[in-house]
Design a protein around this motif. Sequence first.
Motif, PDB file in Angstrom:
ATOM      1  N   LEU A  76       3.072   9.378 109.633  1.00 24.42           N
ATOM      2  CA  LEU A  76       2.520   8.079 110.024  1.00 24.42           C
ATOM      3  C   LEU A  76       1.001   8.144 110.081  1.00 24.42           C
ATOM      4  O   LEU A  76       0.305   7.269 109.567  1.00 24.42           O
ATOM      5  N   GLY A  77       0.494   9.225 110.698  1.00 19.07           N
ATOM      6  CA  GLY A  77      -0.949   9.388 110.857  1.00 19.07           C
ATOM      7  C   GLY A  77      -1.659   9.503 109.517  1.00 19.07           C
ATOM      8  O   GLY A  77      -2.790   9.041 109.361  1.00 19.07           O
ATOM      9  N   TYR A 115      -1.145   7.941 106.885  1.00 19.32           N
ATOM     10  CA  TYR A 115      -1.333   6.635 106.234  1.00 19.32           C
ATOM     11  C   TYR A 115      -2.309   5.740 106.981  1.00 19.32           C
ATOM     12  O   TYR A 115      -2.586   4.631 106.538  1.00 19.32           O
ATOM     13  N   GLN A 116      -2.803   6.191 108.143  1.00 15.57           N
ATOM     14  CA  GLN A 116      -3.778   5.380 108.880  1.00 15.57           C
ATOM     15  C   GLN A 116      -5.176   5.671 108.335  1.00 15.57           C
ATOM     16  O   GLN A 116      -5.526   6.826 108.117  1.00 15.57           O
ATOM     17  N   LEU A 123      -8.175   6.684 108.925  1.00 13.99           N
ATOM     18  CA  LEU A 123      -9.000   7.300 109.968  1.00 13.99           C
ATOM     19  C   LEU A 123     -10.232   7.983 109.375  1.00 13.99           C
ATOM     20  O   LEU A 123     -10.981   8.631 110.088  1.00 13.99           O
ATOM     21  N   ASN A 135      -8.467  12.111 109.359  1.00 12.00           N
ATOM     22  CA  ASN A 135      -7.099  12.305 108.856  1.00 12.00           C
ATOM     23  C   ASN A 135      -6.730  13.784 108.752  1.00 12.00           C
ATOM     24  O   ASN A 135      -5.658  14.198 109.193  1.00 12.00           O
ATOM     25  N   ALA A 171      -4.246   7.680 103.027  1.00 11.80           N
ATOM     26  CA  ALA A 171      -4.793   6.470 103.647  1.00 11.80           C
ATOM     27  C   ALA A 171      -5.806   5.778 102.747  1.00 11.80           C
ATOM     28  O   ALA A 171      -6.156   4.630 102.964  1.00 11.80           O
TER      29      ALA A 171
END
Lengths: 103, 213
Positions: free
Chosen positions: A26-27, A29-30, A32, A36, B212
């Motif tokens: 999940l992290g 795909y954020q 950040l 990351n 991301a």
Amino acid sequence: MKRRLPAPELLLCWLALLALLGLTVLGAYQPLGALNTPLALAIAVTKALLVAAVFMELRRGSALTIAFAGAGFFWLGILLWLALADFVTRPNVPKMWLINQPH
Amino acid sequence: MSDAPLGFQYTDLRQQHDTVQLGMWTFLATEVLFFGGLILAYCVYRGANPSGFAEAARHTRIVIGTTNTAVLLTSSFLVAWAVEAARAGEGKVAGILLWIAVLFGLAFLALKGIEYRLEYDEQLLPGVAFATSSPNAKAVYLFFSFYVVATGLHAVHVAVGIAVLAVIGRQAYRRHYSERYHGPITVAGLYWHFVDVVWIFLFALIYLPGRAS
């Protein structure tokens, strides 16, 4: 009576590892930015410590066992520290290493 | 319950057990440095080519990678449970748990094989089939070189672990181990958990970067 079910700490450790796996995906795909990678590595280290402490039983290990287990990581730390101290702190990476760019 | 074989050089089973544990941890320390050198190379080249590595990592199969991580974590749990059962004198339970862990190990290798096949079709395997039109072609090539070597060496370790667990599982099922004698099963467990730890780091370095962006 002999125990056939797993000890609660083994079960908890397994569930925590799966939860951390979900969290790290999940992290990833954020957006950040620069955070990351540190997040992914921090979760990986946490998972590794859980496996070492609970599944590999280091939490109950003698001081000698923990010293033997830590020795490999201690020398790995020296390897990464000395090598990366060089590569990270070079102000300008020589052009020939920048394999992306035409030169 | 079978007899507990005591090596002639040990005074008692306790000493033999402790020695066997330290021997395995010593071997694992060499394995840490073995995979550590690879990871160092990865860090250096990723530092020099961050965007190329992020692009390459996006080509990896996150669903297969995540599933495989869960598969290995679960197999580790089963092995830890088996060690506990063997120590409690439940040899049959331990043997069955180890064999289930073996099935998880085989599932891991099967999924890895499917993944290699998909990457072969996409021409992402350096030295076998590689072609890309990306401007970061050389960095993508480097990333997948690391990918093939690291996951390949890891898969060899998984295969060895499967063989070890299968043999130990059979012995456990035949009540070879007991409350007093269970050194081999704990040592096999340590090796399997270590292979799991290596994968935890490979997963973070191979599958997660660049998602991301």
